[in-house]
Design a protein around this motif. Structure first.
Motif, PDB file in Angstrom:
ATOM      1  N   ARG B  24       0.826  -1.214   0.000  1.00 19.26           N
ATOM      2  CA  ARG B  24       0.000   0.000   0.000  1.00 19.26           C
ATOM      3  C   ARG B  24       0.852   1.252   0.000  1.00 19.26           C
ATOM      4  N   LYS B  25       1.985   1.194   0.702  1.00 18.93           N
ATOM      5  CA  LYS B  25       2.893   2.339   0.743  1.00 18.93           C
ATOM      6  C   LYS B  25       3.373   2.671  -0.677  1.00 18.93           C
ATOM      7  N   LYS B  26       3.705   1.614  -1.425  1.00 13.32           N
ATOM      8  CA  LYS B  26       4.150   1.793  -2.805  1.00 13.32           C
ATOM      9  C   LYS B  26       3.017   2.376  -3.654  1.00 13.32           C
ATOM     10  N   ILE B  27       1.779   1.879  -3.444  1.00 10.07           N
ATOM     11  CA  ILE B  27       0.629   2.367  -4.215  1.00 10.07           C
ATOM     12  C   ILE B  27       0.432   3.860  -3.987  1.00 10.07           C
ATOM     13  N   TRP B  28       0.517   4.300  -2.727  1.00  9.25           N
ATOM     14  CA  TRP B  28       0.297   5.728  -2.441  1.00  9.25           C
ATOM     15  C   TRP B  28       1.426   6.580  -3.009  1.00  9.25           C
ATOM     16  N   PHE B  29       2.637   6.022  -3.014  1.00 11.38           N
ATOM     17  CA  PHE B  29       3.759   6.758  -3.602  1.00 11.38           C
ATOM     18  C   PHE B  29       3.511   6.985  -5.095  1.00 11.38           C
TER      19      PHE B  29
END
Lengths: 237, 122
Positions: B24-29
Protein backbone atom coordinates in the motif's frame (compact mmCIF):
# COMPACT_ATOMS: atom_id res chain seq x y z
CA UNK A 1 4.08 -9.12 -4.61
CA UNK A 2 4.22 -12.72 -3.47
CA UNK A 3 2.78 -15.70 -5.33
CA UNK A 4 3.83 -18.25 -7.91
CA UNK A 5 5.43 -15.66 -10.16
CA UNK A 6 8.03 -14.58 -7.58
CA UNK A 7 9.26 -18.11 -6.80
CA UNK A 8 12.53 -19.24 -8.36
CA UNK A 9 11.79 -22.27 -10.49
CA UNK A 10 14.35 -23.61 -12.94
CA UNK A 11 13.61 -23.28 -16.64
CA UNK A 12 13.29 -27.02 -17.31
CA UNK A 13 10.41 -27.27 -14.87
CA UNK A 14 8.86 -23.99 -16.02
CA UNK A 15 8.89 -24.82 -19.71
CA UNK A 16 8.73 -28.59 -19.37
CA UNK A 17 4.98 -28.70 -19.88
CA UNK A 18 2.10 -29.47 -17.55
CA UNK A 19 2.13 -25.95 -16.13
CA UNK A 20 1.99 -22.31 -17.11
CA UNK A 21 5.53 -21.09 -17.84
CA UNK A 22 4.32 -17.59 -16.92
CA UNK A 23 2.83 -18.79 -13.62
CA UNK A 24 -0.47 -17.07 -14.32
CA UNK A 25 -3.95 -18.51 -14.51
CA UNK A 26 -5.76 -19.00 -17.81
CA UNK A 27 -8.19 -16.13 -17.14
CA UNK A 28 -5.48 -13.62 -16.38
CA UNK A 29 -3.46 -14.56 -19.46
CA UNK A 30 -6.56 -14.17 -21.65
CA UNK A 31 -7.33 -10.78 -20.11
CA UNK A 32 -3.80 -9.67 -21.04
CA UNK A 33 -4.23 -10.95 -24.61
CA UNK A 34 -7.52 -9.04 -24.90
CA UNK A 35 -5.87 -5.90 -23.55
CA UNK A 36 -3.06 -6.15 -26.12
CA UNK A 37 -5.58 -6.34 -28.98
CA UNK A 38 -7.58 -3.46 -27.50
CA UNK A 39 -4.39 -1.46 -27.04
CA UNK A 40 -3.59 -2.00 -30.73
CA UNK A 41 -7.02 -0.54 -31.64
CA UNK A 42 -6.42 2.52 -29.49
CA UNK A 43 -2.86 2.76 -30.75
CA UNK A 44 -4.15 2.79 -34.33
CA UNK A 45 -6.75 5.45 -33.47
CA UNK A 46 -4.22 7.73 -31.80
CA UNK A 47 -1.65 7.21 -34.56
CA UNK A 48 -4.20 8.15 -37.21
CA UNK A 49 -5.03 11.21 -35.13
CA UNK A 50 -1.34 12.07 -35.34
CA UNK A 51 -1.42 11.43 -39.10
CA UNK A 52 -4.32 13.86 -39.69
CA UNK A 53 -2.82 16.38 -37.33
CA UNK A 54 0.45 16.43 -39.23
CA UNK A 55 -1.23 16.41 -42.62
CA UNK A 56 -3.38 19.43 -41.68
CA UNK A 57 -0.88 21.04 -39.31
CA UNK A 58 -1.61 24.49 -40.77
CA UNK A 59 -5.32 24.44 -39.89
CA UNK A 60 -5.42 22.28 -36.75
CA UNK A 61 -7.37 23.94 -33.87
CA UNK A 62 -5.75 24.50 -30.46
CA UNK A 63 -7.43 22.48 -27.69
CA UNK A 64 -6.74 25.10 -25.00
CA UNK A 65 -8.88 27.57 -26.93
CA UNK A 66 -11.80 25.12 -27.12
CA UNK A 67 -11.91 23.36 -23.76
CA UNK A 68 -11.94 26.19 -21.25
CA UNK A 69 -15.37 25.63 -19.71
CA UNK A 70 -15.89 24.48 -16.15
CA UNK A 71 -19.30 23.37 -14.81
CA UNK A 72 -21.20 26.00 -12.74
CA UNK A 73 -18.73 28.76 -13.59
CA UNK A 74 -18.24 31.18 -16.43
CA UNK A 75 -14.55 31.79 -15.88
CA UNK A 76 -11.94 31.00 -18.49
CA UNK A 77 -10.14 27.89 -17.19
CA UNK A 78 -8.30 26.19 -20.06
CA UNK A 79 -8.06 22.38 -19.73
CA UNK A 80 -8.87 22.47 -16.01
CA UNK A 81 -11.93 20.24 -16.24
CA UNK A 82 -10.16 17.62 -18.39
CA UNK A 83 -7.32 17.67 -15.87
CA UNK A 84 -9.85 17.06 -13.10
CA UNK A 85 -11.37 14.18 -15.09
CA UNK A 86 -7.90 12.69 -15.58
CA UNK A 87 -7.24 13.00 -11.87
CA UNK A 88 -10.57 11.30 -11.00
CA UNK A 89 -9.77 8.41 -13.33
CA UNK A 90 -6.28 8.00 -11.85
CA UNK A 91 -7.78 8.02 -8.34
CA UNK A 92 -10.34 5.38 -9.33
CA UNK A 93 -7.45 3.31 -10.68
CA UNK A 94 -5.80 3.67 -7.27
CA UNK A 95 -8.93 2.54 -5.43
CA UNK A 96 -9.05 -0.44 -7.81
CA UNK A 97 -5.48 -1.46 -7.05
CA UNK A 98 -6.26 -1.13 -3.33
CA UNK A 99 -9.27 -3.43 -3.82
CA UNK A 100 -6.98 -5.99 -5.49
CA UNK A 101 -4.51 -5.67 -2.60
CA UNK A 102 -7.31 -6.19 -0.06
CA UNK A 103 -8.42 -9.22 -2.08
CA UNK A 104 -4.99 -10.79 -1.65
CA UNK A 105 -5.49 -10.51 2.11
CA UNK A 106 -9.03 -11.98 1.78
CA UNK A 107 -10.40 -8.83 3.42
CA UNK A 108 -13.95 -8.74 2.08
CA UNK A 109 -14.98 -5.52 3.81
CA UNK A 110 -12.09 -3.53 2.33
CA UNK A 111 -12.59 -5.05 -1.15
CA UNK A 112 -16.24 -3.96 -1.04
CA UNK A 113 -15.33 -0.43 0.03
CA UNK A 114 -12.59 0.15 -2.55
CA UNK A 115 -14.53 -1.48 -5.38
CA UNK A 116 -17.61 0.65 -4.60
CA UNK A 117 -15.43 3.78 -4.68
CA UNK A 118 -14.03 2.66 -8.06
CA UNK A 119 -17.56 2.38 -9.44
CA UNK A 120 -18.37 5.87 -8.15
CA UNK A 121 -15.22 7.29 -9.75
CA UNK A 122 -16.06 5.63 -13.05
CA UNK A 123 -19.60 7.01 -13.02
CA UNK A 124 -18.26 10.49 -12.28
CA UNK A 125 -15.95 10.19 -15.27
CA UNK A 126 -18.72 9.01 -17.64
CA UNK A 127 -20.99 11.88 -16.54
CA UNK A 128 -18.13 14.36 -17.00
CA UNK A 129 -17.60 13.08 -20.48
CA UNK A 130 -21.30 13.55 -21.26
CA UNK A 131 -21.01 17.13 -20.02
CA UNK A 132 -17.83 17.65 -22.06
CA UNK A 133 -19.59 16.41 -25.20
CA UNK A 134 -22.61 18.64 -24.66
CA UNK A 135 -20.47 21.73 -24.07
CA UNK A 136 -18.38 20.87 -27.14
CA UNK A 137 -21.48 20.35 -29.31
CA UNK A 138 -23.02 23.60 -28.02
CA UNK A 139 -20.32 25.56 -29.82
CA UNK A 140 -19.15 29.12 -29.10
CA UNK A 141 -22.63 30.45 -28.22
CA UNK A 142 -23.07 27.78 -25.54
CA UNK A 143 -26.61 26.76 -26.53
CA UNK A 144 -26.97 23.14 -27.55
CA UNK A 145 -30.32 23.52 -29.37
CA UNK A 146 -29.20 26.10 -31.94
CA UNK A 147 -28.10 23.62 -34.58
CA UNK A 148 -26.71 26.31 -36.86
CA UNK A 149 -23.36 26.61 -35.08
CA UNK A 150 -23.32 23.36 -33.07
CA UNK A 151 -20.42 20.97 -33.53
CA UNK A 152 -21.27 17.86 -35.55
CA UNK A 153 -19.20 15.22 -37.29
CA UNK A 154 -19.20 17.36 -40.43
CA UNK A 155 -18.77 20.80 -38.91
CA UNK A 156 -16.62 22.46 -36.28
CA UNK A 157 -17.80 25.91 -35.19
CA UNK A 158 -14.50 26.53 -33.39
CA UNK A 159 -12.27 27.80 -36.16
CA UNK A 160 -8.84 26.32 -36.69
CA UNK A 161 -5.83 28.52 -37.21
CA UNK A 162 -7.05 29.53 -40.69
CA UNK A 163 -10.37 27.72 -40.87
CA UNK A 164 -10.04 24.85 -43.32
CA UNK A 165 -10.25 21.05 -43.19
CA UNK A 166 -8.22 20.56 -39.99
CA UNK A 167 -11.12 21.73 -37.83
CA UNK A 168 -13.53 19.12 -39.20
CA UNK A 169 -11.04 16.26 -38.68
CA UNK A 170 -10.50 17.60 -35.18
CA UNK A 171 -14.23 17.21 -34.39
CA UNK A 172 -14.41 13.75 -35.90
CA UNK A 173 -11.47 12.55 -33.85
CA UNK A 174 -12.91 14.14 -30.72
CA UNK A 175 -16.16 12.21 -31.06
CA UNK A 176 -14.49 8.97 -32.15
CA UNK A 177 -11.60 8.79 -29.68
CA UNK A 178 -13.39 10.05 -26.56
CA UNK A 179 -16.54 8.15 -27.58
CA UNK A 180 -14.66 4.86 -27.98
CA UNK A 181 -12.89 5.43 -24.69
CA UNK A 182 -16.17 6.42 -23.00
CA UNK A 183 -17.76 3.16 -24.16
CA UNK A 184 -14.88 1.31 -22.53
CA UNK A 185 -15.37 3.27 -19.29
CA UNK A 186 -19.09 2.49 -19.30
CA UNK A 187 -18.54 -1.24 -19.82
CA UNK A 188 -15.79 -1.12 -17.18
CA UNK A 189 -18.22 0.43 -14.68
CA UNK A 190 -20.79 -2.30 -15.47
CA UNK A 191 -18.17 -5.06 -15.05
CA UNK A 192 -16.94 -3.57 -11.77
CA UNK A 193 -20.52 -3.36 -10.54
CA UNK A 194 -21.21 -7.03 -11.36
CA UNK A 195 -18.03 -8.08 -9.54
CA UNK A 196 -19.02 -5.85 -6.61
CA UNK A 197 -22.35 -7.69 -6.38
CA UNK A 198 -20.48 -11.02 -6.40
CA UNK A 199 -18.19 -9.79 -3.62
CA UNK A 200 -21.22 -8.75 -1.58
CA UNK A 201 -22.77 -12.18 -2.14
CA UNK A 202 -19.57 -13.76 -0.81
CA UNK A 203 -18.86 -15.69 -3.99
CA UNK A 204 -15.07 -15.20 -3.91
CA UNK A 205 -14.92 -16.05 -0.21
CA UNK A 206 -16.30 -19.42 -1.22
CA UNK A 207 -13.92 -19.86 -4.18
CA UNK A 208 -10.98 -18.99 -1.94
CA UNK A 209 -9.45 -16.12 -3.89
CA UNK A 210 -10.35 -12.70 -5.31
CA UNK A 211 -8.70 -13.12 -8.69
CA UNK A 212 -11.81 -11.93 -10.49
CA UNK A 213 -11.27 -8.52 -8.90
CA UNK A 214 -7.72 -8.60 -10.24
CA UNK A 215 -8.91 -9.42 -13.76
CA UNK A 216 -11.50 -6.63 -13.99
CA UNK A 217 -8.85 -4.50 -12.29
CA UNK A 218 -6.53 -5.10 -15.25
CA UNK A 219 -9.26 -3.88 -17.59
CA UNK A 220 -9.92 -0.84 -15.42
CA UNK A 221 -6.24 0.14 -15.27
CA UNK A 222 -6.07 -0.26 -19.02
CA UNK A 223 -8.87 2.31 -19.39
CA UNK A 224 -6.89 4.69 -17.20
CA UNK A 225 -3.78 3.98 -19.25
CA UNK A 226 -5.56 4.81 -22.51
CA UNK A 227 -6.93 8.03 -21.06
CA UNK A 228 -3.42 9.14 -20.08
CA UNK A 229 -2.51 8.92 -23.77
CA UNK A 230 -5.75 10.50 -25.03
CA UNK A 231 -5.22 13.38 -22.60
CA UNK A 232 -1.73 14.02 -23.92
CA UNK A 233 -2.28 13.49 -27.64
CA UNK A 234 -5.71 15.05 -27.95
CA UNK A 235 -5.80 17.81 -25.35
CA UNK A 236 -2.21 18.79 -24.61
CA UNK A 237 -0.37 18.49 -27.92
CA UNK B 1 -15.40 -32.40 -12.73
CA UNK B 2 -12.52 -31.13 -10.66
CA UNK B 3 -9.12 -31.90 -12.15
CA UNK B 4 -6.21 -32.24 -9.78
CA UNK B 5 -3.44 -31.83 -12.35
CA UNK B 6 -4.15 -28.11 -12.83
CA UNK B 7 -2.11 -25.75 -10.69
CA UNK B 8 -4.34 -23.06 -9.17
CA UNK B 9 -2.05 -20.02 -9.46
CA UNK B 10 -4.68 -17.63 -8.12
CA UNK B 11 -4.70 -19.38 -4.73
CA UNK B 12 -1.01 -18.64 -4.42
CA UNK B 13 -1.40 -14.90 -4.81
CA UNK B 14 -2.24 -14.13 -1.19
CA UNK B 15 0.03 -12.03 0.98
CA UNK B 16 0.27 -11.29 4.68
CA UNK B 17 -0.84 -8.13 6.52
CA UNK B 18 2.80 -6.94 6.84
CA UNK B 19 3.38 -7.31 3.10
CA UNK B 20 0.10 -5.46 2.55
CA UNK B 21 1.40 -2.43 4.45
CA UNK B 22 4.48 -2.33 2.22
CA UNK B 23 2.45 -2.75 -0.98
CA UNK B 24 0.00 0.00 0.00
CA UNK B 25 2.89 2.34 0.74
CA UNK B 26 4.15 1.79 -2.80
CA UNK B 27 0.63 2.37 -4.22
CA UNK B 28 0.30 5.73 -2.44
CA UNK B 29 3.76 6.76 -3.60
CA UNK B 30 2.81 6.05 -7.22
CA UNK B 31 -0.49 7.91 -6.73
CA UNK B 32 1.36 11.02 -5.57
CA UNK B 33 3.78 10.74 -8.47
CA UNK B 34 1.01 10.40 -11.09
CA UNK B 35 -0.85 13.37 -9.60
CA UNK B 36 2.24 15.56 -9.63
CA UNK B 37 3.06 14.62 -13.23
CA UNK B 38 -0.52 15.37 -14.39
CA UNK B 39 -0.49 18.74 -12.61
CA UNK B 40 2.90 19.57 -14.16
CA UNK B 41 1.58 18.67 -17.63
CA UNK B 42 -1.48 20.89 -17.29
CA UNK B 43 0.54 23.84 -15.96
CA UNK B 44 3.04 23.42 -18.77
CA UNK B 45 0.18 23.31 -21.29
CA UNK B 46 -1.36 26.51 -19.97
CA UNK B 47 1.76 28.57 -19.32
CA UNK B 48 4.34 27.37 -21.83
CA UNK B 49 3.67 30.41 -24.05
CA UNK B 50 4.89 32.77 -21.33
CA UNK B 51 7.92 30.72 -20.38
CA UNK B 52 9.97 31.32 -23.50
CA UNK B 53 10.62 27.65 -24.34
CA UNK B 54 10.11 26.30 -27.84
CA UNK B 55 7.13 24.09 -28.73
CA UNK B 56 9.44 21.20 -29.71
CA UNK B 57 10.82 21.00 -26.15
CA UNK B 58 7.34 21.25 -24.59
CA UNK B 59 6.08 18.55 -26.95
CA UNK B 60 8.89 16.12 -26.11
CA UNK B 61 8.38 16.87 -22.41
CA UNK B 62 4.68 15.94 -22.74
CA UNK B 63 5.49 12.67 -24.49
CA UNK B 64 8.22 11.68 -22.02
CA UNK B 65 6.02 12.50 -18.99
CA UNK B 66 3.17 10.48 -20.52
CA UNK B 67 5.42 7.47 -21.09
CA UNK B 68 6.65 7.71 -17.47
CA UNK B 69 3.03 7.75 -16.27
CA UNK B 70 2.14 4.80 -18.52
CA UNK B 71 5.15 2.86 -17.26
CA UNK B 72 4.12 3.27 -13.63
CA UNK B 73 0.50 2.31 -14.37
CA UNK B 74 1.48 -0.84 -16.27
CA UNK B 75 4.30 -1.96 -13.99
CA UNK B 76 2.80 -1.15 -10.57
CA UNK B 77 -0.99 -0.90 -10.93
CA UNK B 78 -1.32 -3.73 -13.45
CA UNK B 79 1.40 -5.71 -11.59
CA UNK B 80 3.27 -6.46 -14.80
CA UNK B 81 6.49 -5.65 -12.96
CA UNK B 82 5.74 -8.52 -10.55
CA UNK B 83 5.11 -11.10 -13.25
CA UNK B 84 7.74 -13.40 -14.73
CA UNK B 85 10.17 -11.83 -17.17
CA UNK B 86 8.99 -14.05 -20.06
CA UNK B 87 5.39 -12.90 -19.59
CA UNK B 88 6.50 -9.25 -19.48
CA UNK B 89 8.31 -9.51 -22.80
CA UNK B 90 5.55 -11.55 -24.47
CA UNK B 91 3.18 -8.68 -23.75
CA UNK B 92 5.41 -5.67 -24.36
CA UNK B 93 7.65 -6.58 -27.32
CA UNK B 94 5.05 -7.47 -30.02
CA UNK B 95 3.00 -4.42 -29.06
CA UNK B 96 5.95 -2.04 -29.10
CA UNK B 97 7.09 -3.45 -32.45
CA UNK B 98 3.73 -3.00 -34.21
CA UNK B 99 3.03 0.44 -32.79
CA UNK B 100 6.49 1.80 -33.54
CA UNK B 101 6.17 0.57 -37.13
CA UNK B 102 2.71 2.15 -37.44
CA UNK B 103 3.86 5.47 -36.00
CA UNK B 104 6.88 5.55 -38.30
CA UNK B 105 4.90 4.82 -41.47
CA UNK B 106 2.01 7.20 -40.65
CA UNK B 107 4.17 10.13 -39.65
CA UNK B 108 6.45 9.72 -42.63
CA UNK B 109 3.41 9.76 -44.94
CA UNK B 110 1.76 12.64 -43.09
CA UNK B 111 4.84 14.80 -43.58
CA UNK B 112 4.97 13.99 -47.29
CA UNK B 113 1.25 14.74 -47.72
CA UNK B 114 1.59 18.01 -45.81
CA UNK B 115 4.41 19.09 -48.13
CA UNK B 116 2.32 18.12 -51.18
CA UNK B 117 -0.61 20.17 -49.85
CA UNK B 118 1.63 23.18 -49.29
CA UNK B 119 3.27 22.80 -52.71
CA UNK B 120 -0.02 22.78 -54.63
CA UNK B 121 -1.96 25.01 -52.23
CA UNK B 122 -4.56 22.32 -51.44
Amino acid sequence: MSGEASKTIDNTTLWGGGRSPFSVSYGKMMMWFFLISDALTFGALLSSLGFMRHKFADTWPVSEEIFFHFPFTHTHLPLMYVALMTFILIVSSVTMVLAVEAGHRMNRKKVTMWLALTVVGGLFFVCSQAWEWSSFIAGPDGIISTWGDNATLAQNPYPGKNGGPGAVHYTQFFFFVTGFHGTHVLSGVVLNFIILLNVLKGKYEKVGHYEMVEKVGLYWHFIDLVWVFVFTFYYLL
Amino acid sequence: MKRDDIIEYSLDNHHSEEDGVKIRKKIWFVTALLTIITAAEVLLGVFWGNMGVSWAIVKSAFIILTLVKAGYIVMVFMHLGDERKAMRWVILIPYAFFIMYLIFILFYDATVLYNVRMLFGL
